[in-house]
Design an enzyme around this catalytic site. Sequence first.
Site, PDB file in Angstrom:
ATOM      1  N   CYS A   1       0.844  -1.203   0.000  1.00  0.00           N
ATOM      2  CA  CYS A   1       0.000   0.000   0.000  1.00  0.00           C
ATOM      3  C   CYS A   1       0.873   1.245   0.000  1.00  0.00           C
ATOM      4  O   CYS A   1       1.352   1.687   1.046  1.00  0.00           O
ATOM      5  CB  CYS A   1      -0.926  -0.024   1.221  1.00  0.00           C
TER       6      CYS A   1
ATOM      7  N   CYS B   1      -0.217   4.089   2.202  1.00  0.00           N
ATOM      8  CA  CYS B   1      -0.033   3.818   3.637  1.00  0.00           C
ATOM      9  C   CYS B   1       1.262   4.437   4.157  1.00  0.00           C
ATOM     10  O   CYS B   1       1.369   4.804   5.318  1.00  0.00           O
ATOM     11  CB  CYS B   1      -0.015   2.312   3.891  1.00  0.00           C
TER      12      CYS B   1
END
Length: 325
Positions: free
Chosen positions: A65, A68
């Site tokens: 991700c 993230c």
Amino acid sequence: MSGSDNPYRSSFGGQMTASANYGAAPAAAEAGSPIKDTTTATFARDVIEESRRQPVLVDFWAPWCGPCKQLTPVIEKVVNEAGGRVKLVKMNIDDHPSIAGQLGIQSIPAVIAFVDGRPADGFMGAVPESQVRQFIDRLAGPGGAGGDEAEQISAILEEAGTLLGGGDINGAAELFGAVLQADPENASALTGMAECMIAAGQNQRAREALSDLPETLAKEPGIQAVLKKLDQIDEARKLGDPVELERELVSNPDDHAARIKLAKIRNVEGKRDEAADQLLTVMRRDRGFDDDGARRQLLEFFEVWGPKDPATIAARRRLSSILFS
């Protein structure tokens, strides 16, 4: 979107979009640090038990991700500066997917706050540092903060949401529009304006306004939630008469298909607690029905309602008690 092609200018005010910042890979916790990693096996100790002493934020993330990686330094900084008022526990959903799945985490980063052993609040996607601080202050009490433009916008959006929740559509739209004049790419204001349109019965207009957004904006969790809400409204119109469904359930309480249909109708009627109750009833009676379809439907409701909605918080607690009892 430019101001000239703003679809909200006429009756509801301005326009919006916002960039999101998302979480990253967890770092090893130092001794005495308020930040640590957890696993499926240690989740009960690290989160459920620990949250009985102070709020625990659970950051669900994954190594792939990219967004993230933007949230992690922000949330770690704020937690480290919180003076022990909260702890941060990070869970890699690639290595430990079951907890996230049970709690209905469908996009990351997602942060769920546990208090007294239960989910209490949360947010999805990336938020600015000021909003992370406000989130922690709401959970654990203020630790001191200064006012800046981002906080002022956040306060206006909160007030607009309160007005919308109280039925003042025009007042809410006016405030959302004011935010859009200052920040034409504020995703929260765009979402709020679309909600005003839905509340005013302008569903098609809301859908059209959200159908031609820049790719990054279109992927914002709030935008996606409004689009799913519109889909749920369209579906509920085809499910029949709720009075007849209630009659069927009186004669056959185990007609789980009818109960799920009724839940979908109650959801679009705004009776969220009742909708959740119908689905939780199915779960208690038959978890295997439609391949755990009641839980999957409830998770879809959560995604539309948002993690801070009282109905989400209450239903997630009840869901947690079923899953972890």
